[in-house]
Design a protein around this motif. Structure first.
Motif, PDB file in Angstrom:
ATOM      1  N   ASP A 100       5.541  11.144   2.398  1.00 42.16           N
ATOM      2  CA  ASP A 100       6.214  11.452   3.935  1.00 42.16           C
ATOM      3  C   ASP A 100       6.348  10.508   4.636  1.00 42.16           C
ATOM      4  OD1 ASP A 100       7.047  13.572   5.313  1.00 42.16           O
ATOM      5  OD2 ASP A 100       5.451  14.494   4.912  1.00 42.16           O
ATOM      6  N   ARG A 101       7.077   9.815   4.450  1.00 43.38           N
ATOM      7  CA  ARG A 101       7.278   9.022   6.338  1.00 43.38           C
ATOM      8  C   ARG A 101       8.924   7.958   5.943  1.00 43.38           C
ATOM      9  NH1 ARG A 101       1.754   5.184   5.476  1.00 43.38           N
ATOM     10  NH2 ARG A 101       0.460   6.937   5.876  1.00 43.38           N
ATOM     11  N   SER A 102       9.338   8.117   7.592  1.00 43.51           N
ATOM     12  CA  SER A 102      10.557   7.572   7.346  1.00 43.51           C
ATOM     13  C   SER A 102      10.573   5.981   7.726  1.00 43.51           C
ATOM     14  CB  SER A 102      11.026   8.248   8.653  1.00 43.51           C
ATOM     15  OG  SER A 102       9.756   8.144  10.114  1.00 43.51           O
ATOM     16  N   ASP A 103      10.934   4.993   7.785  1.00 41.15           N
ATOM     17  CA  ASP A 103      11.248   3.587   8.263  1.00 41.15           C
ATOM     18  C   ASP A 103      10.391   2.830   7.107  1.00 41.15           C
ATOM     19  OD1 ASP A 103      13.279   3.469   9.956  1.00 41.15           O
ATOM     20  OD2 ASP A 103      11.937   4.563  11.362  1.00 41.15           O
ATOM     21  N   ASP A 120       9.067   0.075   5.188  1.00 40.89           N
ATOM     22  CA  ASP A 120      10.425  -1.136   4.970  1.00 40.89           C
ATOM     23  C   ASP A 120       9.409  -2.186   3.982  1.00 40.89           C
ATOM     24  OD1 ASP A 120       6.951  -3.456   5.682  1.00 40.89           O
ATOM     25  OD2 ASP A 120       7.269  -1.614   7.714  1.00 40.89           O
ATOM     26  N   ASP A 141       7.964  -4.712   3.768  1.00 41.21           N
ATOM     27  CA  ASP A 141       6.938  -5.303   4.024  1.00 41.21           C
ATOM     28  C   ASP A 141       5.596  -4.279   3.421  1.00 41.21           C
ATOM     29  OD1 ASP A 141       8.593  -7.226   5.914  1.00 41.21           O
ATOM     30  OD2 ASP A 141       6.406  -8.309   5.947  1.00 41.21           O
ATOM     31  N   GLN A 142       6.252  -3.149   3.363  1.00 39.47           N
ATOM     32  CA  GLN A 142       4.185  -2.235   3.472  1.00 39.47           C
ATOM     33  C   GLN A 142       4.921  -2.149   1.858  1.00 39.47           C
ATOM     34  OE1 GLN A 142       2.407  -1.612   4.824  1.00 39.47           O
ATOM     35  NE2 GLN A 142       3.112  -1.732   6.665  1.00 39.47           N
ATOM     36  N   LYS A 146       3.727  -9.438   2.368  1.00 41.97           N
ATOM     37  CA  LYS A 146       3.904 -10.798   1.607  1.00 41.97           C
ATOM     38  C   LYS A 146       3.435 -11.820   0.729  1.00 41.97           C
ATOM     39  CE  LYS A 146       1.669 -10.907   5.242  1.00 41.97           C
ATOM     40  NZ  LYS A 146       1.543  -9.367   6.110  1.00 41.97           N
ATOM     41  N   ASP A 178      -1.079  -2.192   0.791  1.00 41.09           N
ATOM     42  CA  ASP A 178      -2.549  -1.448   1.515  1.00 41.09           C
ATOM     43  C   ASP A 178      -2.551  -0.715   2.302  1.00 41.09           C
ATOM     44  OD1 ASP A 178      -2.500  -5.364   2.516  1.00 41.09           O
ATOM     45  OD2 ASP A 178      -1.288  -4.662   3.889  1.00 41.09           O
ATOM     46  N   TRP A 179      -1.333   0.073   2.036  1.00 41.18           N
ATOM     47  CA  TRP A 179      -1.782   1.672   1.628  1.00 41.18           C
ATOM     48  C   TRP A 179      -2.679   1.964   0.887  1.00 41.18           C
ATOM     49  CZ3 TRP A 179       4.055   3.398   3.478  1.00 41.18           C
ATOM     50  CH2 TRP A 179       4.012   2.363   5.157  1.00 41.18           C
ATOM     51  N   ARG A 195      -4.644   0.398  -1.067  1.00 38.87           N
ATOM     52  CA  ARG A 195      -6.165  -0.284  -0.801  1.00 38.87           C
ATOM     53  C   ARG A 195      -6.895   0.635   0.061  1.00 38.87           C
ATOM     54  NH1 ARG A 195      -7.179  -6.238   0.688  1.00 38.87           N
ATOM     55  NH2 ARG A 195      -6.221  -5.416   2.117  1.00 38.87           N
ATOM     56  N   ASP A 196      -6.256   0.798   1.600  1.00 41.42           N
ATOM     57  CA  ASP A 196      -6.686   2.083   2.567  1.00 41.42           C
ATOM     58  C   ASP A 196      -7.089   3.038   2.125  1.00 41.42           C
ATOM     59  OD1 ASP A 196      -7.167  -0.546   3.575  1.00 41.42           O
ATOM     60  OD2 ASP A 196      -5.501  -0.056   5.367  1.00 41.42           O
ATOM     61  N   GLU A 250      -4.519   5.440   2.012  1.00 42.92           N
ATOM     62  CA  GLU A 250      -4.109   6.127   3.356  1.00 42.92           C
ATOM     63  C   GLU A 250      -2.374   7.482   2.301  1.00 42.92           C
ATOM     64  OE1 GLU A 250      -1.614   4.842   6.858  1.00 42.92           O
ATOM     65  OE2 GLU A 250      -3.338   3.229   6.673  1.00 42.92           O
ATOM     66  N   LEU A 306       5.951 -14.073   9.320  1.00 41.23           N
ATOM     67  CA  LEU A 306       5.248 -13.104   8.035  1.00 41.23           C
ATOM     68  C   LEU A 306       4.004 -13.972   7.765  1.00 41.23           C
ATOM     69  CD1 LEU A 306       7.779 -13.868   4.966  1.00 41.23           C
ATOM     70  CD2 LEU A 306       6.710 -15.410   6.413  1.00 41.23           C
ATOM     71  N   MET A 359       2.979 -15.962   5.459  1.00 40.04           N
ATOM     72  CA  MET A 359       2.937 -15.858   4.282  1.00 40.04           C
ATOM     73  C   MET A 359       2.023 -17.663   3.875  1.00 40.04           C
ATOM     74  SD  MET A 359       6.408 -15.750   2.047  1.00 40.04           S
ATOM     75  CE  MET A 359       5.750 -16.313  -0.674  1.00 40.04           C
ATOM     76  N   PHE A 384       6.463  -5.280  11.429  1.00 38.37           N
ATOM     77  CA  PHE A 384       5.788  -4.226  10.969  1.00 38.37           C
ATOM     78  C   PHE A 384       3.775  -4.027  10.593  1.00 38.37           C
ATOM     79  CE2 PHE A 384      10.016  -4.864   8.537  1.00 38.37           C
ATOM     80  CZ  PHE A 384      10.280  -3.829   9.621  1.00 38.37           C
ATOM     81  N   LYS A 423      -2.895  -8.814   7.745  1.00 44.53           N
ATOM     82  CA  LYS A 423      -3.051  -7.528   7.167  1.00 44.53           C
ATOM     83  C   LYS A 423      -3.405  -6.504   8.858  1.00 44.53           C
ATOM     84  CE  LYS A 423      -5.689  -4.289   4.224  1.00 44.53           C
ATOM     85  NZ  LYS A 423      -6.301  -3.630   5.759  1.00 44.53           N
TER      86      LYS A 423
END
Ligand code: SF4
Lengths: 187, 461
Positions: free
Chosen positions: A15-18, A20, A22-23, A27, A45-46, A48-49, A51, B406, B408, B427, B433
C-alpha cells in the motif's frame, strides 16, 4: 517467454505509491551477470527492516506510479522470481511497464477504487483474453495494447518476430534512413 | 501539415509502423550482460557494432584505481570484465576503466560527438533522456530491449504522446537549469510526464548552454517522461563543432539539422506554461524528486496535504529524512556533499562550483567530494586548475564514474547521513542504505559544503 492467459489467486498488498525500482531490487543486487537469482532480494531493505511482509501470491496490488526510477529490468525479474505473476496498480512508469511485458509478467492498470476493492476481496482473477479482472463481488476491465496482448498470449519471442522483417530493416538501412549518426567503430 | 520535432524524427526512423530504427546504442556494464548472454544462447549476432558503443561507469571505483582488475569488489569486477569480454566478442568499441575517454555513458556520448541532432538513441539506462538536449529522440530501455536492439538495430514502439513545456521569461540570477527542472517536476509531479515525449522550449531554455540543457533533459525521467528534447540551434552546433564523432560534412549536416525544430503551428497533446522568472533555487525535502521546495521555504506539513496518499507519503518521507515539518530548509545541515552524476558533472558544472568557492573552506562538519563525469572532463578540469581549487578548499577530487549517485561502487552514504547531492534521485537508500539525499544544483551544493547548511545562493556572497 511463457505465455499468459489467466492469473488467479490471493493478492499481496503493498500500500504505497511511487514504489521505485531502487526499492524493488536495491543496487547491491544488480551486480549479477545472470537473469536469475533476484527473487530472494525483492524489496530487500524494507523486508529486512520489518517494514513490510509479502507472501508470494500470484497477484500484487500497489499504488500509483509503480516501478518508477531506474530502467533496471532486474526489478521485473525479482518480482517474477519471487512468485508474483501480475501487478495491479493505478499507474506504472513507462519503462517498467514495457519491461514487464517482455518477461511474461502482466502489469494491469485499474483505478484506485477498483484496486481498493480487490485488496478488500483478498483474491482476484485476471483474464488477459477478455481484459478483465474479477473478484468476489465485482469486475473491472483494463486496457492493453493489442500487439502486446498478442505477444503475451502467445508467449512470443520479440526478437524472432522482428527478425521476420529483416528484409525491411535491410531496405531501410540501404536508404537515407541508414545514414544518420556516427560510426562508433571508426573513432 | 506542420510537425513537431519529435514527429519529424519518429517518421524518419520508422522501418514500418511501430518499428523504429536506432542510430546509436549506448551500452554499460549493469544492464547489458544478460542481453549479450541472450545473443549467445540464440546464436544471434550483434547487428551493427558500428552503431554501438560501450563504457563502464556504474561500478567503477573513483579513487584512482587504474584497471578493472583492481576493483576490489569481486562482483563489480566481474561485471566490468564481462563487459570488456562481451564488447571484444561482438566487435563493439569499449571505453572501459583506464581509457582516456571512459566516463558516465551520458557524459561521453555528447563529448565524443556521438550524440547528434535528429538521431534515435537508446541505452539500458533511464537517464538516456539526457541526449535529447541535442534535438535527438533518446530514451532508456530495459535489458530485453537492449538485446532486441543488439540483434535487430530496431525497437518495437508505440508512438508516445507529445508535450511541450514553454518557459516564459529569463531565469533569475543564481537560478540554474537544475532548479528549473526540479521546479518543473515539483509542479507536475513524478508522473506528470508519464507517456509523453517532452519538448522544453521558450526563452529560458534557449538561453541555456548545451551542458545546462543536458541537465534539464536528464531529469525528464524523474517527471515520468519517456524522453526530453530541446530544439538544436547555434548553441548546439557550436558545442558540437570539432568533436571527434561529428559528421565530416559538418556544415551540410548543420543545414539538415536546422530543419528539425518544431514547425510553427504544430500541435502537441499537451502544452504547459511556466513562468521562468518565478523559479527559485530548489532543494528536495523528501524521497522522490517531486518532493521539492524553494530553499527559502520550510519543510512542508503533511497535515496540510490534500490527498490521503500524499499525506501518507509525506509522513513516511519526513520520517525517513529525519526532518520535522516547519523547519526552514536553510537550517538543514548536510554532513556530506556530492558534486557529480550524469546530471551535473560536466566541465561547466565543475567551473560553476569551483567559482563559488572564492578561497573559502569546506565546513568542519562536512565531507565533500567532486566526481567528474568522464576522464575527459577530469583532464580538462585539471588543465584549468579546478582540481587545485577544490582540494585547497577541502573537497575530495575523484576519478570519473557514477560514484555516489547510486552507491554501486565504494562511494556510499552510511545510515542516517545527510547529503546535498547534485544527482537526480533522492529515493530511499539510493546513495546507501539509510542515506538521506537532498537534490540541489552544483552552486547550492558548494555553498552547503562551505556553510555546513543550505543557503539561498542568491544572497550568499
Ligand atoms: S550518474 Fe547516476 S543516474 Fe547517471 S547513469 Fe550513473 S547511476 Fe545512472
Amino acid at each position: 517467454m511463457e505465455s499468459i492467459s489467466t492469473i488467479e489467486g490471493e493478492v499481496a498488498v503493498l500500500d504505497r505509491s511511487d514504489v521505485d525500482t531502487d526499492q524493488i531490487i536495491p543496487k547491491q543486487f544488480l551486480k549479477r551477470v545472470e537473469r536469475t537469482g533476484y527473487g530472494e532480494f525483492l524489496f530487500y531493505d524494507w523486508v529486512r527492516d520489518g517494514e513490510i511482509e509479502l507472501e508470494p501470491h500470484p497477484i500484487l496490488v500497489s499504488g500509483r506510479n509503480f516501478g518508477s526510477g531506474s530502467s533496471r529490468e532486474h526489478a521485473v525479474w525479482a518480482l517474477h522470481q519471487f512468485g508474483f505473476q501480475a501487478v495491479i496498480a493505478p499507474s506504472f512508469s513507462d519503462i517498467f511497464y514495457s519491461n514487464s511485458t517482455k518477461n511474461g509478467f502482466l502489469p494491469v492498470v485499474l483505478d484506485d477504487e477498483d484496486c481498493q476493492k480487490i485488496v478488500e476481496a483478498g483474491q482476484a482473477k485476471i483474464d488477459l483474453e477478455s481484459q478483465t479482472v474479477s473478484w468476489d463481488g465485482g469486475e473491472a476491465s483494463f486496457e492493453i495494447d493489442s500487439e502486446i496482448k498478442r505477444r503475451l498470449l502467445g508467449g512470443l519471442d520479440d526478437i524472432a518476430l522482428t527478425l521476420q522483417s529483416e528484409d525491411e530493416i535491410e531496405a531501410f538501412e540501404a536508404g537515407p534512413g541508414g545514414t544518420y549518426g556516427p560510426v562508433t567503430t571508426s573513432l | 501539415m506542420p510537425k513537431t520535432m519529435f514527429e519529424k524524427i519518429w517518421e524518419a526512423h520508422e522501418v514500418r509502423e511501430n518499428l523504429l530504427y536506432i542510430d546509436l546504442h549506448l551500452v554499460h556494464e549493469v544492464t547489458s550482460p544478460q542481453a549479450f548472454e541472450g545473443l549467445r544462447m540464440t546464436g544471434r549476432k550483434l547487428r551493427r557494432p558500428d552503431k554501438t558503443v560501450a563504457t563502464a561507469d556504474h561500478n567503477v571505483p573513483t579513487d584512482g584505481t587504474p584497471a578493472a582488475a583492481m576493483i576490489k569488489d569481486a562482483l563489480s569486477r566481474k561485471q566490468v570484465e564481462t563487459l570488456e569480454q562481451n564488447a571484444a566478442d561482438f566487435g563493439v568499441p569499449v571505453y572501459s576503466l583506464g581509457s582516456e575517454t571512459q566516463g558516465i555513458v551520458h557524459v561521453i556520448g555528447p563529448e565524443l560527438g556521438l550524440t547528434q541532432p535528429g538521431m534515435t538513441i537508446v541505452c539500458g539506462d533511464s537517464h538516456t533522456s539526457t541526449h535529447g538536449a541535442f534535438g535527438a529522440l533518446a530514451f532508456g530501455i530495459g535489458t530485453s530491449e537492449v538485446e532486441h536492439v543488439m540483434a535487430t538495430q530496431t525497437l518495437v514502439q508505440n508512438k508516445p504522446k507529445t508535450m511541450r513545456i514553454n518557459y516564459h521569461g529569463k531565469l533569475g540570477e543564481g537560478v540554474t537549469s537544475k532548479d528549473l527542472i526540479l521546479a518543473t517536476i515539483g509542479k507536475l509531479s513524478t508522473s506528470g510526464m508519464t507517456g509523453y515525449v517532452v519538448e522544453y522550449a521558450g526563452e529560458a531554455i534557449e538561453n541555456l548552454t548545451m551542458e545546462q540543457r543536458m541537465t534539464v533533459c536528464n531529469m525528464t525521467i524523474e517527471g515520468g517522461g519517456k524522453a526530453g528534447m530541446i530544439a538544436p540551434d547555434e548553441t548546439t552546433f557550436e558545442y558540437m563543432r570539432g568533436k571527434p564523432g561529428v559528421p565530416e560534412d559538418f556544415e551540410a549536416a548543420v543545414g539538415r539539422w536546422k530543419k528539425l525544430p518544431t514547425d510553427e503551428g504544430a500541435t502537441f497533446d499537451s502544452e504547459i506554461n511556466i513562468d521562468a522568472t518565478r523559479i527559485s533555487p530548489m532543494v528536495t525535502w523528501g524521497t522522490t524528486p517531486g518532493m521539492v521546495i524553494q530553499v527559502t521555504d520550510t519543510v512542508p506539513d503533511p497535515e496540510k496535504m490534500d490527498s490521503p496518499a500524499d499525506k501518507e507519503a509525506a509522513e513516511r518521507a519526513l520520517q525517513y529524512m529525519g526532518l520535522e515539518a516547519g523547519t526552514p530548509m536553510e537550517e538543514i545541515r548536510p554532513e556530506r556533499v556530492f558534486i557529480g552524476s550524469c546530471t551535473n558533472s560536466r566541465i561547466s558544472d565543475l567551473r560553476e562550483a569551483a567559482g563559488a568557492i572564492k578561497g573559502r573552506k569546506v565546513a568542519d562538519s562536512v565531507r565533500a567530494m567532486v566526481v567528474p563525469g568522464s576522464a575527459l572532463v577530469k583532464a580538462q578540469a585539471e588543465d584549468e586548475g579546478l582540481d587545485e581549487i577544490f582540494r585547497e578548499a577541502g573537497f575530495e577530487w575523484r576519478g570519473a564514474g557514477c560514484s555516489m549517485c547510486l552507491g554501486m561502487n565504494p562511494d556510499i552514504l552510511i545510515e542516517g547521513e545527510r547529503c546535498a547531492s547534485t544527482s537526480n534521485r533522492n529515493f530511499e537508500g539510493r546513495q546507501g542504505k539509510g542515506g538521506r539525499t537532498h537534490l540541489v544544483s552544483p552552486t547550492m551544493a558548494t555553498a552547503a559544503a562551505i556553510e555546513g547548511h543550505f543557503v539561498d545562493i542568491r544572497n550568499w556572497s
